[in-house]
Design a protein around this motif. Sequence first.
Motif, PDB file in Angstrom:
ATOM      1  N   LYS A 209      -7.940  -0.718  -4.709  1.00 39.01           N
ATOM      2  CA  LYS A 209      -8.179   0.651  -5.342  1.00 39.01           C
ATOM      3  C   LYS A 209      -6.967   1.429  -5.855  1.00 39.01           C
ATOM      4  O   LYS A 209      -7.031   2.331  -6.542  1.00 39.01           O
ATOM      5  N   LEU A 210      -6.079   1.660  -4.691  1.00 36.50           N
ATOM      6  CA  LEU A 210      -4.963   2.390  -5.053  1.00 36.50           C
ATOM      7  C   LEU A 210      -3.866   1.815  -6.151  1.00 36.50           C
ATOM      8  O   LEU A 210      -3.428   2.527  -6.923  1.00 36.50           O
ATOM      9  N   ARG A 211      -3.950   0.501  -6.426  1.00 40.75           N
ATOM     10  CA  ARG A 211      -3.288  -0.148  -7.233  1.00 40.75           C
ATOM     11  C   ARG A 211      -4.005   0.210  -8.788  1.00 40.75           C
ATOM     12  O   ARG A 211      -3.355   0.498  -9.448  1.00 40.75           O
ATOM     13  N   TYR A 212      -5.249   0.147  -8.659  1.00 41.41           N
ATOM     14  CA  TYR A 212      -5.994   0.584  -9.927  1.00 41.41           C
ATOM     15  C   TYR A 212      -5.630   1.945 -10.299  1.00 41.41           C
ATOM     16  O   TYR A 212      -5.442   2.201 -11.477  1.00 41.41           O
ATOM     17  N   GLN A 213      -5.675   2.866  -9.269  1.00 37.40           N
ATOM     18  CA  GLN A 213      -5.528   4.242  -9.445  1.00 37.40           C
ATOM     19  C   GLN A 213      -4.039   4.578 -10.228  1.00 37.40           C
ATOM     20  O   GLN A 213      -3.853   5.100 -10.962  1.00 37.40           O
TER      21      GLN A 213
ATOM     22  N   LYS B 275       0.866  -1.242   0.040  1.00 41.89           N
ATOM     23  CA  LYS B 275       0.201  -0.035  -0.007  1.00 41.89           C
ATOM     24  C   LYS B 275       0.861   1.428   0.153  1.00 41.89           C
ATOM     25  O   LYS B 275       0.574   2.233  -0.712  1.00 41.89           O
TER      26      LYS B 275
ATOM     27  N   TYR C 243      -5.862  11.332  -3.856  1.00 38.44           N
ATOM     28  CA  TYR C 243      -6.026   9.931  -3.843  1.00 38.44           C
ATOM     29  C   TYR C 243      -6.390   9.925  -2.207  1.00 38.44           C
ATOM     30  O   TYR C 243      -6.262  10.866  -1.304  1.00 38.44           O
ATOM     31  N   LYS C 244      -6.928   8.894  -1.979  1.00 36.99           N
ATOM     32  CA  LYS C 244      -7.263   8.476  -0.346  1.00 36.99           C
ATOM     33  C   LYS C 244      -6.127   7.510   0.044  1.00 36.99           C
ATOM     34  O   LYS C 244      -6.566   6.487  -0.161  1.00 36.99           O
TER      35      LYS C 244
ATOM     36  N   TYR D  44       2.196   2.112  -3.376  1.00 40.17           N
ATOM     37  CA  TYR D  44       1.568   2.877  -4.397  1.00 40.17           C
ATOM     38  C   TYR D  44       1.184   4.230  -3.975  1.00 40.17           C
ATOM     39  O   TYR D  44       1.108   5.088  -4.853  1.00 40.17           O
TER      40      TYR D  44
ATOM     41  N   THR E 166      -6.802   5.897   2.764  1.00 39.56           N
ATOM     42  CA  THR E 166      -7.489   4.959   3.522  1.00 39.56           C
ATOM     43  C   THR E 166      -8.178   4.150   2.240  1.00 39.56           C
ATOM     44  O   THR E 166      -8.760   3.183   2.946  1.00 39.56           O
ATOM     45  N   ASP E 167      -7.880   4.467   1.131  1.00 43.18           N
ATOM     46  CA  ASP E 167      -8.596   3.431   0.169  1.00 43.18           C
ATOM     47  C   ASP E 167      -7.949   2.003   0.329  1.00 43.18           C
ATOM     48  O   ASP E 167      -6.835   1.793   0.832  1.00 43.18           O
ATOM     49  N   SER E 168      -8.792   1.071  -0.243  1.00 41.47           N
ATOM     50  CA  SER E 168      -7.998  -0.255  -0.172  1.00 41.47           C
ATOM     51  C   SER E 168      -6.656  -0.430  -1.155  1.00 41.47           C
ATOM     52  O   SER E 168      -6.758   0.312  -2.004  1.00 41.47           O
TER      53      SER E 168
END
Length: 297
Positions: A130-134, A108, A122-123, A111, A125-127
């Motif tokens: 989701k951070l990987r996708y972004q 995490k 970006y957040k 990313y 706190t996102d999973s």
Amino acid sequence: MEKLYSHIHEKFRHLVSASNEDRIAFLDEPRWVGYPIANEIMENLVSLMNKPKRPRMFNLLVVGDSNNGKTTLIRHFYDLYGQSYVDSNADGVRPIILAEAPPSANEKELYISLLERFYVPYKPTDSVAKLRYQTIHLFREYKVRMLIIDEFHSLLVGTPRLQRQVMNAIKMLCNELQIPIVGVGTRDAIRVLHTDPQHASRFDVAELPNWKLDKAFQQLLFQFQGVLPLKECSNLHTAQLATKIHTISGGNLGNVHRLLCACATDAITCGTEKITLDIIEKNKWVQPTQGLRRIIG
């Protein structure tokens, strides 16, 4: 002036007539001094960046002792080839993303470190997913052609499971984006690759070794002399001075640079306008001892 100050590179000869304060300030500015091994790595990086996309891209790990020029080399490469621009389609392009590895092996945090380079919201706190996708989306949107991760050895900090996770994430980015990934770190970084034989097989290793006391080191000193705004020629490459500089610096490039800048500052301040053996002796406090700096009387 050109004949009088022929020991200085023509780009810097005008500085000789500047004030002492300006010349000393110039010494503190970051500056690239090219040498054979660094130039070879630069050429390798350019070649990697220009290779066509393929499912299994070649990667590179640049290693060397701390303060031995790795980050300077990478940042010089980034300055030459990584600046952002707008292409013919009016799209923003980021050819190279230069990021720092997280302080420990954490997917995490990796990313997040990459997302920080895009200056977009970006957040944290996102999973992880989701951070990987972004991250992948931004790499594609900005047409990134190479990822460079500095302080690669930091990925050794953490459990074997976490190390495998973060290395698998790096492998996934390489496969998904089909771009070369360059790691930069100490020799310990090689151990990161051996968390899995697949990782080791994907990376070539290029080393920036400490300098030996030889003709190549003397040539390096000759090049350094060309960027020091001193009115007199110091002849740093002569056997006596080169031996003393090598003994104090241990052949470490960063130590050489720090020593010569300290000596040049002293030469300007005291008015000798050249680096002498006495000045080198006076400034030998740059010699490191077990990671600490000592002042020698």
